[in-house]
Design an enzyme around this catalytic site. Structure first.
Site, mmCIF file in Angstrom:
data_model
loop_
_atom_site.group_PDB
_atom_site.id
_atom_site.type_symbol
_atom_site.label_atom_id
_atom_site.label_comp_id
_atom_site.label_asym_id
_atom_site.label_seq_id
_atom_site.Cartn_x
_atom_site.Cartn_y
_atom_site.Cartn_z
ATOM 1 N N HIS A 156 0.804 -1.231 0.000
ATOM 2 C CA HIS A 156 0.000 0.000 0.000
ATOM 3 C C HIS A 156 0.831 1.272 0.000
ATOM 4 O O HIS A 156 0.294 2.344 0.278
ATOM 5 C CB HIS A 156 -0.917 0.043 1.232
ATOM 6 C CG HIS A 156 -1.937 -1.045 1.286
ATOM 7 N ND1 HIS A 156 -3.216 -0.884 0.813
ATOM 8 C CD2 HIS A 156 -1.868 -2.309 1.746
ATOM 9 C CE1 HIS A 156 -3.892 -2.015 1.000
ATOM 10 N NE2 HIS A 156 -3.090 -2.897 1.565
ATOM 11 N N LYS A 198 -8.746 13.549 4.693
ATOM 12 C CA LYS A 198 -7.819 12.412 4.658
ATOM 13 C C LYS A 198 -6.809 12.647 5.758
ATOM 14 O O LYS A 198 -6.792 13.715 6.374
ATOM 15 C CB LYS A 198 -7.125 12.329 3.296
ATOM 16 C CG LYS A 198 -6.527 13.666 2.843
ATOM 17 C CD LYS A 198 -5.922 13.600 1.456
ATOM 18 C CE LYS A 198 -6.903 13.661 0.308
ATOM 19 N NZ LYS A 198 -6.921 12.490 -0.530
ATOM 20 N N ARG A 199 -5.960 11.649 6.027
ATOM 21 C CA ARG A 199 -4.894 11.872 6.996
ATOM 22 C C ARG A 199 -4.085 13.104 6.599
ATOM 23 O O ARG A 199 -3.920 13.404 5.404
ATOM 24 C CB ARG A 199 -3.983 10.633 7.065
ATOM 25 C CG ARG A 199 -4.623 9.456 7.765
ATOM 26 C CD ARG A 199 -5.038 9.824 9.164
ATOM 27 N NE ARG A 199 -3.872 9.933 10.020
ATOM 28 C CZ ARG A 199 -3.501 9.020 10.903
ATOM 29 N NH1 ARG A 199 -4.232 7.933 11.077
ATOM 30 N NH2 ARG A 199 -2.425 9.196 11.640
ATOM 31 N N LYS A 202 0.337 14.450 0.893
ATOM 32 C CA LYS A 202 -1.046 14.698 0.453
ATOM 33 C C LYS A 202 -1.308 16.187 0.206
ATOM 34 O O LYS A 202 -2.320 16.563 -0.366
ATOM 35 C CB LYS A 202 -2.033 14.161 1.491
ATOM 36 C CG LYS A 202 -1.975 12.628 1.650
ATOM 37 C CD LYS A 202 -2.918 12.163 2.754
ATOM 38 C CE LYS A 202 -2.765 10.686 3.086
ATOM 39 N NZ LYS A 202 -3.434 9.785 2.114
ATOM 40 N N THR A 242 -8.828 6.271 -1.746
ATOM 41 C CA THR A 242 -10.154 5.652 -1.847
ATOM 42 C C THR A 242 -11.245 6.682 -1.530
ATOM 43 O O THR A 242 -12.377 6.546 -1.991
ATOM 44 C CB THR A 242 -10.288 4.459 -0.875
ATOM 45 O OG1 THR A 242 -9.762 4.831 0.399
ATOM 46 C CG2 THR A 242 -9.547 3.251 -1.399
ATOM 47 N N LYS A 301 -15.191 7.619 -3.166
ATOM 48 C CA LYS A 301 -16.437 7.910 -2.455
ATOM 49 C C LYS A 301 -17.031 9.224 -2.952
ATOM 50 O O LYS A 301 -18.246 9.334 -3.178
ATOM 51 C CB LYS A 301 -16.186 7.973 -0.937
ATOM 52 C CG LYS A 301 -15.730 6.645 -0.353
ATOM 53 C CD LYS A 301 -15.104 6.786 1.034
ATOM 54 C CE LYS A 301 -14.305 5.522 1.374
ATOM 55 N NZ LYS A 301 -13.390 5.693 2.512
#
Ligand code: 26Q
Length: 835
Positions: free
Chosen positions: A376, A567-568, A573, A675, A679
């Site tokens: 991952h 998100k984290r 990111k 992911t 959504k």
């Protein structure tokens, strides 16, 4: 728990033959009243939502119970091949709604409660999230279980029953403050303790080598300190198909023997301390989403999961087949969710050799025909390593097995590349050096028959980069399985408004066959349908407005573009890039550049690992910027920004239906898949994103016109590092200069001087691994295009519909079918019918 065998157990079979329970409003209402009044003993003076919740949970659970048993019987009768999903994390969220949806009783429950004067929505709010995961990897495991049950595959999840899940996040003075998540405090009606399947897990001691009576060299692990693993099973219902699979979670408990030894030695307090030490193992989830090296307790947790789970599977095997393991690999496989459970490779070898007396070749053949590994991450620093010294102390016999695996593996490498010592060192499971390390990913690759990435780009990059040598050695092992999400939770449950609209148009087949959403495409050209779509989106936005108002005390104007990144919090990111854009918009407003302004609400949410200083500082920056922007009368409703505390599964269920624009802006080549992006897409949000992870496939599906693309490609990122000059980039961009000037002038930290210096330095650094400055201009321009598109409501609504319509690929039903076709090869086994 002590279990005494029943002397005459023959009537038990008959006892469990119960009449099937009704799924109608009346029988549900009746059971609810019985649980509330009798079992729980509450009455009209009960004013909390807790007991109604518990009564309802028990009512629904009863209806799962019979299906659960019939599913188990069917698997046993068929003696079918099974897959075991080993994961340190299962981020299940709430169970009640999901169970009702999958059983098909949402309307009946709503009606039954309504007849009693109660509101389902209010009661369901009482349930706390099962937050036994950090983020993507844990939630993926939960979505996988839903799809496996829906596809009626004989799959068993194995995890850890952490007493404390992911910490609760509070924001104080803009800073993240962590609070323990004691999620089991009020009990958990969804779990069933199974003390009869308790396992014993060994730690410490030493390996002893001996010869069996018939002269075979053998090993045994002696003088161990043992811990009990007690399983708790949670039902995993399929969608309206009678199947209920299981998630089995292990809790650590002290052995009596362990206590007694100390006690007899006269040290009662020490015996209690030992009990504590044992029970510590499953006390708390590690709140890092990148491997944090070295923590002894974490390795203990990982081995505990691997050993207890494998022993459980082997126990069942021996019960049903005796000591003949010749068909074991035909009937079993194990999917490792990242390297976290990869001790399983060595532990299975140990069990087969030391406890069931198979020779190395046979044991290795079984291990490598049953184990499969999913990676991952692409960040080399996130690859898990454990010090040999720690391994030797905690798991001495396992380390010996790993050494032997490595020796035999390196012989194979030497045969393939004779004389290439460098390569042998590179590929060795043991990293040599002052403090030698076990490379868990290499152990997983060597011990597995399949290695997969989680999006097309990610799987390609693994083959070219991190696992290059292994790919050359075993090209056929490597494959891709693009992630998905379950549309049951992430559309049908969380977005009833859109669900009804979609099903009105194309029927409800999409709930188990998401590709059917393609049939929405023509409706994008239907003005009447667009109006209804817009109306549903507005209602969902209002629900999000209410949440943000309640939690952040910021009022979002409902007509604005809702621009969301949840998100984290992680540098790769690039929440920082998002906030730079917000500062840029603020700057435009301040200098009066507001012709054709598109109102925008920016929502950011996510947790930072407690030890990740710069991520926590980014949270503080977001909150400080929000404070300045939201209270500036010049800004008014043109721009609002909120940081929503305590991001979790249940928050996302409210957020994704109300989002217009989904931010997926990681540095290309760093996000394995993502992911959350799926959504949002499913719920009709348009993506602004880089060519990273599954974004690439999202854009392919929806078409370039319905996606706001910007930024460097993964290849360009690699090339850019060589002569990256953020100073020059900022210099050459007036907007960027002004943003940096605002930051440097402490405009957002007037009374906290110097607070954000490290963030400013990171942006300016030629060594910034995340290239924030490089993508600033592209991002700002893409945001401008998104704003322009939003101004044209018809155009935007068309894009929104087309995104939902194109999201069919991103169902975990598709992902799981691919895993099953290529890796697991399970047959579909329907349950015995409910009588
Ligand atoms: C490992 C060792 C010690 C302590 C912690 C950890 C640890 C724990 C959790 C390491 C990593 C994680 C979680 C990783 C994760 O969530 N990865 C995400 O997985 C998603 C599902 O495949 C992807 O969509 C995301 O791209 C990826 O970041």
């Amino acid at each position: 728990m002590r279990l005494k065998p029943l002397q005459n157990s023959s009537p038990i079979a008959g006892l469990t033959e119960l009449p099937a329970l009704g799924l109608d409003a009346d029988s549900i209402g009746e059971d609810f009243r019985r649980y509330f009044g009798r079992t729980l003993g509450r009455d009209k003076r009960c004013h909390s939502t807790h007991y109604p919740y518990e009564a309802l949970a028990l009512t629904v659970r009863d209806r799962l119970m019979e299906r659960w048993k019939n599913t188990r019987y069917a698997y046993e009768e068929r003696d079918c091949r099974r897959m075991h999903y080993l994961s340190m994390e299962f981020l299940m969220g709430r169970s009640l709604g999901n169970a009702m949806l999958n059983l098909g009783v949402v309307d009946a429950v709503t009606q039954g409660l309504h007849d009693l004067g109660l509101e389902l929505e209010e009661i369901a709010e009482d349930e706390s999230d099962a937050g036994l995961g950090n983020g993507g990897l844990g939630r993926l495991a939960a979505c996988f279980l839903d799809s496996c049950a829906t596809l009626q595959l004989p799959v068993l999840g194995y995890g850890i029953r952490y007493e404390y899940g992911m910490f609760r996040q509070q924001i104080e003075n803009g800073y993240q403050v962590e609070e323990p998540d004691h999620w089991l405090r009020d009990g958990n009606p969804w779990e069933l303790e199974r003390p009869e399947f308790t396992q014993r897990v060994h730690f410490g001691g030493r390996a002893e080598y001996y010869r069996s009576d018939d002269g075979h060299p053998r090993a045994r692990w002696v003088d161990t300190h043992d811990v009990l693993a007690v399983p708790y099973d949670v039902p995993v219902p399929g969608y309206r198909n009678g199947t209920v699979n299981s998630l089995r979670m292990w809790q650590a408990a002290a052995t009596d023997v362990f206590d007694l030894d100390e006690f007899n030695a006269g040290s009662y307090p020490e015996s209690v301390a030992a009990k504590n030490a044992a029970e510590h193992i499953t006390m708390v989830l590690y709140p890092n989403d990148k491997s944090e090296n070295g923590k002894e307790l974490r390795l203990r947790q990982q081995y505990f999961l691997a050993s207890a789970s494998l022993k459980d599977v082997v126990r069942r095997w021996v019960r049903d087949h005796g000591e003949d393991f010749s068909q074991f690999a035909e009937k079993n496989c194990f999917q490792l969710n990242d390297t976290h459970p990869s001790c399983a490779v060595a532990e299975l070898m140990r069990l087969l050799m030391d406890e069931h007396f198979l020779g190395w070749e046979k044991a290795w053949d079984i291990t490598t025909r049953t184990t499969a590994y999913t990676n991952h991450t692409l960040l080399p620093e996130a690859l898990e390593k454990w010090s040999v010294r720690l391994f030797k102390q905690m798991l001495p016999r396992l380390l010996d097995v790993i050494y032997e695996i490595n020796a035999r593996f390196l012989t194979e490498v030497a045969k393939r590349w004779p004389g290439d010592v460098k390569r042998q060192q590179r590929m060795s499971i043991i990293e040599e050096g002052a403090d030698p390390q076990v490379r868990m990913a290499y152990l997983a690759i060597v011990g597995s028959y399949s290695v997969n990435g989680v999006a097309a780009l990610h799987s390609e990059l693994l083959k070219q980069g991190l696992f290059r040598d292994f790919y050359k050695l075993w090209p056929k092992k490597f494959n891709n399985k693009t992630n998905g999400v379950t549309q049951r939770r992430w559309l049908a449950w969380c977005n009833p408004g859109l669900t009804e609209l979609i099903s009105d148009a194309i029927g409800d087949g999409w709930v188990t066959d998401l590709e059917q959403l393609q049939r929405l495409r023509p409706y994008a050209n239907n003005a009447d349908f667009r109006a209804r779509w817009h109306e549903v989106k507005q209602a969902n936005k209002q629900r999000l407005v209410d949440l943000v108002q309640a939690e952040c005390h910021v009022l979002f104007p409902g007509d604005a573009l809702f621009d969301v990144q949840v998100k984290r919090i992680h540098e790769y990111k690039r929440q920082l890039l998002n906030i730079l854009h917000v500062i840029h918009l603020y700057d435009r407003i301040k200098r009066g550049d507001t012709a054709d302004w598109v109102q925008r609400c920016v929502l950011i949410s996510g947790k930072a690992a407690p030890g990740y200083a710069i991520a926590k500082l980014i949270i503080k920056l977001i909150n400080n910027v929000a404070k300045v922007v939201n209270s500036d009368p010049d800004v008014g409703d043109r721009l609002k920004i909120a940081f929503l505390p305590d991001y979790r599964v249940t928050a996302m269920e409210r957020i994704c239906p109300g989002t217009d624009l989904s931010e997926q802006i990681s540095t290309a080549g760093k996000e394995a898949s993502g992911t959350g992006n799926m959504k949002f897409m499913m719920n009709g949000a348009v993506t602004i994103g880089t060519l990273d992870g599954a974004n690439i496939e999202i854009r392919e599906q929806t078409g370039a016109d319905n996606f706001f693309l910007f930024g460097l490609t993964a290849q360009q990122v690699e090339a850019m590092h060589k002569d990256y000059d953020p100073g020059a980039i900022i210099e050459g961009d007036e907007d960027f200069q002004r943003v940096m000037q605002l930051l440097r002038s402490a405009h957002f930290n007037q009374f906290e001087f110097g607070l954000f210096d490290s963030v400013i330095d990171a942006i300016n650094s030629p060594h910034d691994p995340w290239l924030v400055a490089a993508d600033f201009r592209g991002f700002v321009d893409a945001q401008r295009r998104a704003g322009d598109a939003y101004r044209d409501r018809e155009r935007w609504t068309r894009m929104s519909i087309l995104n939902t319509a194109a999201s069919g690929k991103f169902s975990t039903d598709r992902t799981i079918r691919e895993y099953n076709d290529d890796i697991w090869n399970l047959e579909r086994v329907p349950p015995l019918p409910v009588k």
